[in-house]
Enzyme design. Structure first.
Site, PDB file in Angstrom:
ATOM      1  N   THR A  53       0.816  -1.218   0.000  1.00  0.00           N
ATOM      2  CA  THR A  53       0.000   0.000   0.000  1.00  0.00           C
ATOM      3  C   THR A  53       0.849   1.268   0.000  1.00  0.00           C
ATOM      4  O   THR A  53       0.494   2.259  -0.631  1.00  0.00           O
ATOM      5  CB  THR A  53      -0.925  -0.003   1.239  1.00  0.00           C
ATOM      6  N   SER A 108       1.561  -7.541  -1.328  1.00  0.00           N
ATOM      7  CA  SER A 108       2.270  -8.609  -0.609  1.00  0.00           C
ATOM      8  C   SER A 108       1.553  -9.951  -0.668  1.00  0.00           C
ATOM      9  O   SER A 108       2.142 -10.978  -0.326  1.00  0.00           O
ATOM     10  CB  SER A 108       2.573  -8.206   0.835  1.00  0.00           C
ATOM     11  N   THR A 157       1.509  -4.820   4.025  1.00  0.00           N
ATOM     12  CA  THR A 157       1.277  -5.258   5.405  1.00  0.00           C
ATOM     13  C   THR A 157       0.675  -6.659   5.480  1.00  0.00           C
ATOM     14  O   THR A 157       0.839  -7.344   6.486  1.00  0.00           O
ATOM     15  CB  THR A 157       0.337  -4.278   6.142  1.00  0.00           C
ATOM     16  N   ASP A 158      -0.028  -7.077   4.408  1.00  0.00           N
ATOM     17  CA  ASP A 158      -0.797  -8.326   4.512  1.00  0.00           C
ATOM     18  C   ASP A 158       0.052  -9.544   4.848  1.00  0.00           C
ATOM     19  O   ASP A 158      -0.357 -10.398   5.629  1.00  0.00           O
ATOM     20  CB  ASP A 158      -1.578  -8.577   3.212  1.00  0.00           C
TER      21      ASP A 158
HETATM   22  N1  ASP Z   1      -2.695  -5.327   0.116  1.00  0.00           N
HETATM   23  C1  ASP Z   1      -1.606  -4.558   0.654  1.00  0.00           C
HETATM   24  C2  ASP Z   1      -0.374  -5.445   0.669  1.00  0.00           C
HETATM   25  O1  ASP Z   1      -0.190  -6.227   1.563  1.00  0.00           O
HETATM   26  C3  ASP Z   1      -1.934  -4.074   2.013  1.00  0.00           C
HETATM   27  C4  ASP Z   1      -0.913  -3.156   2.630  1.00  0.00           C
HETATM   28  O2  ASP Z   1       0.199  -2.999   2.207  1.00  0.00           O
HETATM   29  O3  ASP Z   1      -1.269  -2.542   3.669  1.00  0.00           O
HETATM   30  O4  ASP Z   1       0.416  -5.370  -0.233  1.00  0.00           O
END
Ligand code: ASP
Length: 326
Positions: free
Chosen positions: A16, A58, A89-90
């Site tokens: 993100t 991710s 974050t995922d």
């Molecule tokens: N979908 C995103 C990822 O994990 C979520 C994030 O980065 O917060 O790449």
């Protein structure tokens, strides 16, 4: 005291933080130029080199990417005080956990960070998270960490627990390494595992490992099927302290038979906090007697990646257990 005039490397993998709105929804798209421009606001007098290695959500990052990131760290650790990895974050907790195992005794800080809003967004958490990650990378404390929402966690103890809030990560069954407050950035160095040997990068792993959540009534045929499919290891998220049923759906019999055949079975809990202890109840002791290994206080992310990594080093049950408990 924080050290300035340092040189750190930022490896961008996407997520993100680097996302931008596309006709298909949010997707990683920003790279070195866009991100570096903003980071000048938070880097102080720490020199930053920046490299885009991926531009991925991710969800699309997997074991081969963990390996590539570990190799990148090996290639660069002598030239930098620390390395920051920008990551979605995922699956950040999986990557941070596996890097902890792959980078044994890493002598510099390797700090993963990301954000809940793109760095382009006017009220994003991205810059604050990067500021903390950069400071941690320059701190001189070695290890693999996650920096998020003004907290530093050990990489193998962190878990994503919220999908939208800025406090997306928690340190599970382990104290925070640092919580930034009006005293500044006070790092609890006693909670950082000591280096006890030479830095080695060992990227071998098994991808034949599954995380299985037990539900009441679930037929153990799924476990036999995994074995038939060539799975070498399973982490079972069992009930409470680690109980498994032994009535008509006889999981204890299944684990007994499969451990005998050489499958590495780790049993933990589906409760997020306080860990498992198979010694307490009959439903746990029975499986312990069959040769299962205990996940204890490990997060699911840590248990799965550690079993994958352990199976990359050895197929011997006792050796695997020794690695898991280390
Ligand atoms: N979908 C995103 C990822 O994990 C979520 C994030 O980065 O917060 O790449």
């Amino acid at each position: 005291m924080l050290v300035s005039e340092q040189k750190i490397l930022i490896l961008n993998t996407g997520g993100t933080l680097s996302s931008t709105l596309t006709k298909n929804g949010l997707a990683p798209g920003l790279g070195r130029e866009d991100i570096l421009r903003d980071l000048e606001w938070v880097s102080g007098n720490i020199h930053i080199d920046f490299e885009d290695i991926y531009s991925l959500d991710s969800a699309n990052i997997g074991p081969e990417d963990w390996k590539n990131i570990a190799v990148k760290v090996r290639e660069n650790y002598e030239a930098y005080s620390g390395i920051v990895i920008i990551h979605g974050t995922d699956t950040m907790a999986y990557t941070a956990s596996m890097l902890t195992w792959m980078l044994q005794n890493v002598p510099i800080p390797v700090v993963l960070t990301g954000s809940q809003l793109s760095i382009e967004h006017p009220v994003a958490d991205a810059l604050e998270n990067c500021r903390l990650a950069i400071q941690m990378a320059a701190s001189g404390y070695p290890g693999v960490f996650i920096a998020f929402n003004r907290k530093i966690m050990l990489g193998c103890k962190a878990s994503k627990v919220r999908t939208m809030s800025f406090d997306a990560f928690e340190s599970i069954n382990y104290p925070y390494i640092c919580k930034v407050n009006s005293h500044g950035m006070k790092i609890e160095e006693n909670y950082i595992p000591k280096i006890h040997g030479k830095f080695t990068v060992n990227t071998e792993y098994s991808d034949k490992v599954m995380l299985l959540k037990l539900t009441p009534g679930l037929d153990p045929v799924v476990l036999y099927s995994l074995y038939e499919m060539g799975y070498e290891g399973v982490v079972i998220e069992a009930f409470g302290l680690g109980g498994m049923p032994f009535r008509e759906k006889n999981w204890i019999k299944a684990v007994y038979e499969l451990v005998e055949k050489g499958m590495a079975i780790v049993v933990g809990t589906q409760c997020r906090y306080e860990g498992s202890d198979l010694r307490v109840y009959e439903t746990g002791r029975e499986s312990l007697a069959c040769g299962v290994m205990q996940a204890k206080e490990m997060t699911a992310e840590a248990a799965v990646t550690k079993l994958m990594w352990a199976l990359g080093q050895t197929k011997d049950r006792d050796m695997i257990d020794k690695i898991l408990q280390a």
